[in-house]
Design a protein around this motif. Structure first.
Motif, PDB file in Angstrom:
ATOM      1  N   ARG A   1      40.749  30.977  23.354  1.00  8.11           N
ATOM      2  CA  ARG A   1      41.974  31.803  23.307  1.00  8.11           C
ATOM      3  C   ARG A   1      42.563  31.995  24.693  1.00  8.11           C
ATOM      4  NH1 ARG A   1      42.019  36.256  25.130  1.00  8.11           N
ATOM      5  NH2 ARG A   1      39.787  36.486  24.811  1.00  8.11           N
ATOM      6  N   ARG A   2      41.856  32.562  25.596  1.00 10.02           N
ATOM      7  CA  ARG A   2      42.212  32.831  27.010  1.00 10.02           C
ATOM      8  C   ARG A   2      43.393  33.768  27.218  1.00 10.02           C
ATOM      9  NH1 ARG A   2      38.416  30.959  27.139  1.00 10.02           N
ATOM     10  NH2 ARG A   2      38.093  33.181  27.193  1.00 10.02           N
ATOM     11  N   ASP A   3      43.257  34.565  28.255  1.00  9.99           N
ATOM     12  CA  ASP A   3      44.381  35.312  28.821  1.00  9.99           C
ATOM     13  C   ASP A   3      45.075  34.335  29.771  1.00  9.99           C
ATOM     14  OD1 ASP A   3      45.504  38.214  29.372  1.00  9.99           O
ATOM     15  OD2 ASP A   3      45.424  37.130  31.267  1.00  9.99           O
TER      16      ASP A   3
ATOM     17  N   ARG B   1      47.918  33.033  32.442  1.00 12.39           N
ATOM     18  CA  ARG B   1      48.831  33.517  33.501  1.00 12.39           C
ATOM     19  C   ARG B   1      49.562  32.379  34.176  1.00 12.39           C
ATOM     20  NH1 ARG B   1      43.476  36.661  35.325  1.00 12.39           N
ATOM     21  NH2 ARG B   1      42.993  36.976  33.155  1.00 12.39           N
TER      22      ARG B   1
ATOM     23  N   LYS C   1      45.373  36.034  40.370  1.00 13.07           N
ATOM     24  CA  LYS C   1      46.703  35.997  39.745  1.00 13.07           C
ATOM     25  C   LYS C   1      46.602  36.854  38.494  1.00 13.07           C
ATOM     26  CE  LYS C   1      50.067  32.670  37.839  1.00 13.07           C
ATOM     27  NZ  LYS C   1      51.248  33.433  38.216  1.00 13.07           N
ATOM     28  N   LEU C   2      47.302  37.969  38.464  1.00  9.07           N
ATOM     29  CA  LEU C   2      47.100  38.954  37.398  1.00  9.07           C
ATOM     30  C   LEU C   2      48.309  39.105  36.476  1.00  9.07           C
ATOM     31  CD1 LEU C   2      45.098  41.523  39.524  1.00  9.07           C
ATOM     32  CD2 LEU C   2      44.204  39.998  37.758  1.00  9.07           C
ATOM     33  N   ALA C   3      49.248  38.178  36.586  1.00 15.75           N
ATOM     34  CA  ALA C   3      50.397  38.174  35.675  1.00 15.75           C
ATOM     35  C   ALA C   3      51.050  36.803  35.759  1.00 15.75           C
ATOM     36  CB  ALA C   3      51.392  39.259  36.068  1.00 15.75           C
TER      37      ALA C   3
ATOM     38  N   TRP D   1      47.712  37.077  19.525  1.00 18.77           N
ATOM     39  CA  TRP D   1      47.061  36.274  20.566  1.00 18.77           C
ATOM     40  C   TRP D   1      46.399  35.043  19.946  1.00 18.77           C
ATOM     41  CZ3 TRP D   1      44.339  39.809  24.679  1.00 18.77           C
ATOM     42  CH2 TRP D   1      44.307  39.178  25.926  1.00 18.77           C
TER      43      TRP D   1
ATOM     44  N   TRP E   1      48.128  39.277  29.027  1.00 22.64           N
ATOM     45  CA  TRP E   1      48.342  40.724  28.911  1.00 22.64           C
ATOM     46  C   TRP E   1      48.520  41.304  30.311  1.00 22.64           C
ATOM     47  CZ3 TRP E   1      45.656  43.724  24.496  1.00 22.64           C
ATOM     48  CH2 TRP E   1      46.004  45.089  24.548  1.00 22.64           C
ATOM     49  N   VAL E   2      49.620  42.023  30.520  1.00 21.98           N
ATOM     50  CA  VAL E   2      49.849  42.678  31.810  1.00 21.98           C
ATOM     51  C   VAL E   2      49.804  44.184  31.584  1.00 21.98           C
ATOM     52  CG1 VAL E   2      51.338  42.844  33.840  1.00 21.98           C
ATOM     53  CG2 VAL E   2      51.381  40.768  32.436  1.00 21.98           C
ATOM     54  N   SER E   3      48.820  44.825  32.224  1.00 20.60           N
ATOM     55  CA  SER E   3      48.690  46.287  32.084  1.00 20.60           C
ATOM     56  C   SER E   3      48.827  46.991  33.440  1.00 20.60           C
ATOM     57  CB  SER E   3      47.346  46.637  31.441  1.00 20.60           C
ATOM     58  OG  SER E   3      46.295  46.151  32.245  1.00 20.60           O
ATOM     59  N   ILE E   4      49.025  46.204  34.501  1.00 17.47           N
ATOM     60  CA  ILE E   4      49.137  46.801  35.840  1.00 17.47           C
ATOM     61  C   ILE E   4      50.602  47.228  36.019  1.00 17.47           C
ATOM     62  CG2 ILE E   4      48.653  46.416  38.313  1.00 17.47           C
ATOM     63  CD1 ILE E   4      46.762  44.099  37.283  1.00 17.47           C
TER      64      ILE E   4
ATOM     65  N   PRO F   1      36.958  32.455  31.001  1.00 17.36           N
ATOM     66  CA  PRO F   1      38.011  33.345  31.506  1.00 17.36           C
ATOM     67  C   PRO F   1      38.284  33.130  32.997  1.00 17.36           C
ATOM     68  CG  PRO F   1      36.440  34.588  30.186  1.00 17.36           C
ATOM     69  CD  PRO F   1      35.879  33.201  30.342  1.00 17.36           C
TER      70      PRO F   1
ATOM     71  N   LEU G   1      38.929  35.294  35.272  1.00 16.96           N
ATOM     72  CA  LEU G   1      38.212  36.239  36.147  1.00 16.96           C
ATOM     73  C   LEU G   1      36.771  35.798  36.382  1.00 16.96           C
ATOM     74  CD1 LEU G   1      39.464  39.802  35.104  1.00 16.96           C
ATOM     75  CD2 LEU G   1      40.276  38.292  36.928  1.00 16.96           C
TER      76      LEU G   1
HETATM   77  C1  LIG Z   1      43.779  45.906  27.453  1.00 14.89           C
HETATM   78  C2  LIG Z   1      43.847  44.687  28.337  1.00 14.89           C
HETATM   79  C3  LIG Z   1      44.563  44.732  29.512  1.00 14.89           C
HETATM   80  C4  LIG Z   1      44.626  43.618  30.357  1.00 14.89           C
HETATM   81  N1  LIG Z   1      45.386  43.652  31.492  1.00 14.89           N
HETATM   82  C5  LIG Z   1      45.462  42.553  32.288  1.00 14.89           C
HETATM   83  C6  LIG Z   1      46.293  42.518  33.443  1.00 14.89           C
HETATM   84  O1  LIG Z   1      47.010  43.469  33.775  1.00 14.89           O
HETATM   85  N2  LIG Z   1      46.309  41.400  34.206  1.00 14.89           N
HETATM   86  C7  LIG Z   1      45.547  40.307  33.878  1.00 14.89           C
HETATM   87  O2  LIG Z   1      45.591  39.305  34.591  1.00 14.89           O
HETATM   88  N3  LIG Z   1      44.773  40.299  32.774  1.00 14.89           N
HETATM   89  C8  LIG Z   1      44.730  41.390  31.979  1.00 14.89           C
HETATM   90  N4  LIG Z   1      43.956  41.365  30.841  1.00 14.89           N
HETATM   91  C9  LIG Z   1      43.218  40.120  30.507  1.00 14.89           C
HETATM   92  C10 LIG Z   1      41.750  40.223  30.853  1.00 14.89           C
HETATM   93  O3  LIG Z   1      41.563  40.141  32.237  1.00 14.89           O
HETATM   94  C11 LIG Z   1      41.035  39.098  30.126  1.00 14.89           C
HETATM   95  O4  LIG Z   1      41.172  39.310  28.750  1.00 14.89           O
HETATM   96  C12 LIG Z   1      39.559  39.014  30.481  1.00 14.89           C
HETATM   97  O5  LIG Z   1      39.403  38.667  31.825  1.00 14.89           O
HETATM   98  C13 LIG Z   1      38.830  37.994  29.628  1.00 14.89           C
HETATM   99  O6  LIG Z   1      39.494  36.745  29.731  1.00 14.89           O
HETATM  100  P1  LIG Z   1      40.006  35.978  28.448  1.00 14.89           P
HETATM  101  O7  LIG Z   1      41.013  36.870  27.742  1.00 14.89           O
HETATM  102  O8  LIG Z   1      40.624  34.716  28.956  1.00 14.89           O
HETATM  103  O9  LIG Z   1      38.827  35.760  27.561  1.00 14.89           O
HETATM  104  C14 LIG Z   1      43.916  42.448  29.995  1.00 14.89           C
HETATM  105  C15 LIG Z   1      43.194  42.420  28.802  1.00 14.89           C
HETATM  106  C16 LIG Z   1      43.165  43.505  27.970  1.00 14.89           C
HETATM  107  C17 LIG Z   1      42.408  43.420  26.665  1.00 14.89           C
END
Ligand SMILES: Cc1cc2nc3c(=O)[nH]c(=O)nc-3n(C[C@H](O)[C@H](O)[C@H](O)COP(=O)(O)O)c2cc1C
Length: 211
Positions: A22-24, A26, A98-100, A144, A156-159, A193, A195
């Motif tokens: 699946r992966r988050d 960016r 890289k967070l977004a 997702w 997902w961007v929560s910052i 992931p 991270l």
């Molecule tokens: C509630 C929530 C908030 C998150 N906020 C951020 C974020 O602001 N920036 C970011 O890069 N990833 C964010 N993530 C993604 C997580 O970092 C990511 O899901 C986690 O590292 C595991 O990686 P994966 O989703 O690829 O398995 C968020 C995930 C969740 C569930």
């Protein structure tokens, strides 16, 4: 009545692969989503479970350039502030993450949870009002996975500052921000992931207690 479909072994193996890949996301290609894809995915998200069948998720698709710029500015400020909470090596590592994907993602939307909804008649919410937010998160996760099944990535961007986001997106006061989402075709595919790949954190087995 429609009979319940069977979910054979090969489907289950594919489903596990969907979870694993699946992966988050960016990092996106500039390619836009096909016509109607977002609407279809939001429709699938709305099949998610919700407290009392309240379906409290609210989607705000952000197309305006000014609003996208304002979201980016909000992220950059919050991210710079977050950086100050870390020290030494951890701060250096955080600064490299890289967070977004706000510069690249062709499709962007926010998800809110509507605390004022009368749908569901309040069932299940009296003792645990946060179930409204939990329900919206269920929709996010459904989306997702549905997106990934079509080769579309989501991040997902929560910052972000939720109060400022409500102003930027001009949303009703009873809506609480769940997150801001960057969507598009991933420019890279990974089963691990980001991270974890960057050395920030590792996935661990579940904590299980037996009482
Ligand atoms: C509630 C929530 C908030 C998150 N906020 C951020 C974020 O602001 N920036 C970011 O890069 N990833 C964010 N993530 C993604 C997580 O970092 C990511 O899901 C986690 O590292 C595991 O990686 P994966 O989703 O690829 O398995 C968020 C995930 C969740 C569930």
């Amino acid at each position: 009545m429609t009979p319940c479909p069977q979910f054979p072994d090969d489907f289950r193996a594919t489903l596990v692969n969907l979870f694993l890949w699946r992966r988050d996301v960016r990092r996106f290609k500039p390619t836009p989503l096909p016509e109607g894809a977002l609407e279809r995915l939001l429709g699938l998200a709305s099949i998610a479970p919700s407290v009392g069948l309240s379906q409290p998720w609210r989607f705000v698709v952000v197309e305006s350039r000014e609003r996208r710029e304002a979201v980016k500015a909000c992220f950059e400020r919050c991210n710079a502030e977050a950086l100050t909470s870390f020290r030494g090596e951890r701060a250096a590592l955080y600064a490299r993450l890289k967070l977004a994907g706000l510069n690249e993602a062709p499709c962007q939307f926010a998800v809110f949870a509507d605390h004022a909804t009368e749908q569901g008649h309040g069932l299940g919410r009296l003792t645990m009002p946060a179930t409204i937010e939990y329900s919206a998160v269920m929709a996010v996760h459904t989306l997702w996975l549905a997106a990934r099944a079509e080769g579309i990535g989501m991040g997902w961007v929560s910052i972000l500052d939720p109060t400022e986001m409500a102003t930027i997106l001009d949303t009703p006061p009873q809506w609480t921000l769940i997150g801001y989402f960057c969507v598009g075709y991933p420019s890279q595919e990974h089963s691990v992931p980001e991270l974890e790949r960057e050395g920030w954190e590792v996935r661990r087995p579940p904590t299980i207690m037996v009482r």
